[in-house]
Design an enzyme around this catalytic site. Structure first.
Site, mmCIF file in Angstrom:
data_model
loop_
_atom_site.group_PDB
_atom_site.id
_atom_site.type_symbol
_atom_site.label_atom_id
_atom_site.label_comp_id
_atom_site.label_asym_id
_atom_site.label_seq_id
_atom_site.Cartn_x
_atom_site.Cartn_y
_atom_site.Cartn_z
ATOM 1 C CD GLU A 16 -2.714 1.380 2.452
ATOM 2 O OE1 GLU A 16 -3.615 2.225 2.463
ATOM 3 O OE2 GLU A 16 -2.471 0.640 3.430
ATOM 4 C CE LYS B 198 -6.578 0.074 1.770
ATOM 5 N NZ LYS B 198 -7.115 -0.344 3.078
#
Length: 296
Positions: free
Chosen positions: A175, A212
């Site tokens: 992420e 993400k």
């Protein structure tokens, strides 16, 4: 790796719930839920209250595997129980795949980015995650400016740790968030995509990751990442957008599904009756699922 969980995350319709606020963000999450800092006097009491909040969410009939593929947990949530079962096992019994946040927060801003703080106990955390039947992990960095050196350092760090997570038999969610308030958000995203692609193309066929990412300014920018053979799934964070705004932006991106935190829980409150709570959560789940599945 749990093949049943892998198939669900890879192929099913739905989204991933992010229930992983930790340390510094926990007081904010509790305050938004209607629990002020005066309600607890130390960290133990604070984490007990946030576990109570998460338990209420997870045990709600609105939190079902019909629309929710997985849930990302904070480390203490993984180690606590819901109705006599460790949280990951409780989720799995509901058909929801458990993930674990493994980062220790963000370092100070340097070269336009915030890298992750060192994760000194990663091996021990991954061992416990396997004991608790966790499927995958998540770790967050933040990009504020289109600084080539900074973005390269963020992605290098993410993939270096991701490879250790893969070796432990778990699927890492990488992420590298792009700050939605960045004045050069689109340029950051272009640079980030190219850096991620370089790393993906260097992985062996059995090194699988998830991503993400902030919902991109340019619709379908991440199509190449979504279709990459080493990527299990690409999910989107809400990043501070309201739920309605995040949902509308998400709908413009084919193959991108949600992994929202604040946007999921924004209408939930400690003082709600169970009926009101479940109704509010169901409304959020329905709208996020719809944005993840029904594209423009």
């Amino acid at each position: 790796m749990n093949d049943k969980h892998f198939d669900k995350i890879k192929n099913n319709d739905g989204f991933i719930a992010a229930l992983d606020q930790s340390g510094g963000s926990t007081p904010k999450a509790l305050a938004a839920y209607g629990v002020p800092e005066t309600a607890y006097s130390n960290d133990d009491e604070m984490f007990k209250l946030v576990h109570d909040m998460r338990t209420r969410i997870i045990t709600s009939p609105a939190f079902s595997s019909e629309k929710i593929l997985g849930a990302i947990l904070f480390e203490q949530t993984m180690d606590r129980e819901i109705e006599g079962k460790y949280t990951g096992d409780y989720l799995a019994d509901k058909g929801v795949v458990p993930f674990l946040k493994v980062d220790k927060g963000l370092a100070e801003k340097e070269n336009g980015v915030q890298m992750m703080k060192p994760i000194h106990d990663l091996d021990e955390t991954l061992r416990r995650a396997n004991e608790r039947h966790i499927f995958g992990t998540k770790m967050r960095s933040v990009i504020h400016e289109p600084n080539e050196e900074g973005i390269k350092a963020v992605v290098d760090q993410q993939f270096d740790i991701a490879k250790r997570i893969i070796e432990a038999g778990l699927v890492p969610i990488i992420e590298p968030e792009v700050d939605i308030n960045s004045s050069d958000k689109e340029k950051c995203e272009d640079m980030l995509k190219e850096e991620i692609l370089k790393h993906l193309n260097e992985l062996s066929s059995d090194q699988l990751v998830m991503l993400k990412l902030t919902i991109p300014t340019k619709a379908n920018l991440y199509k190449e990442l979504i279709e990459h053979p080493n990527v299990v799934r690409v999910v989107a964070l809400s990043g501070g957008y309201s739920r309605d705004e995040a949902n509308e932006k998400l709908k413009e991106n084919d193959g991108l599904i949600a992994s929202f935190s604040r946007a999921l829980a924004s209408d939930l409150h400690a003082d709600q009756s169970d009926a009101e709570f479940n109704q509010s959560l169901q409304k959020a789940v329905d709208s996020i699922h719809d944005a993840s599945v029904n594209k423009k």
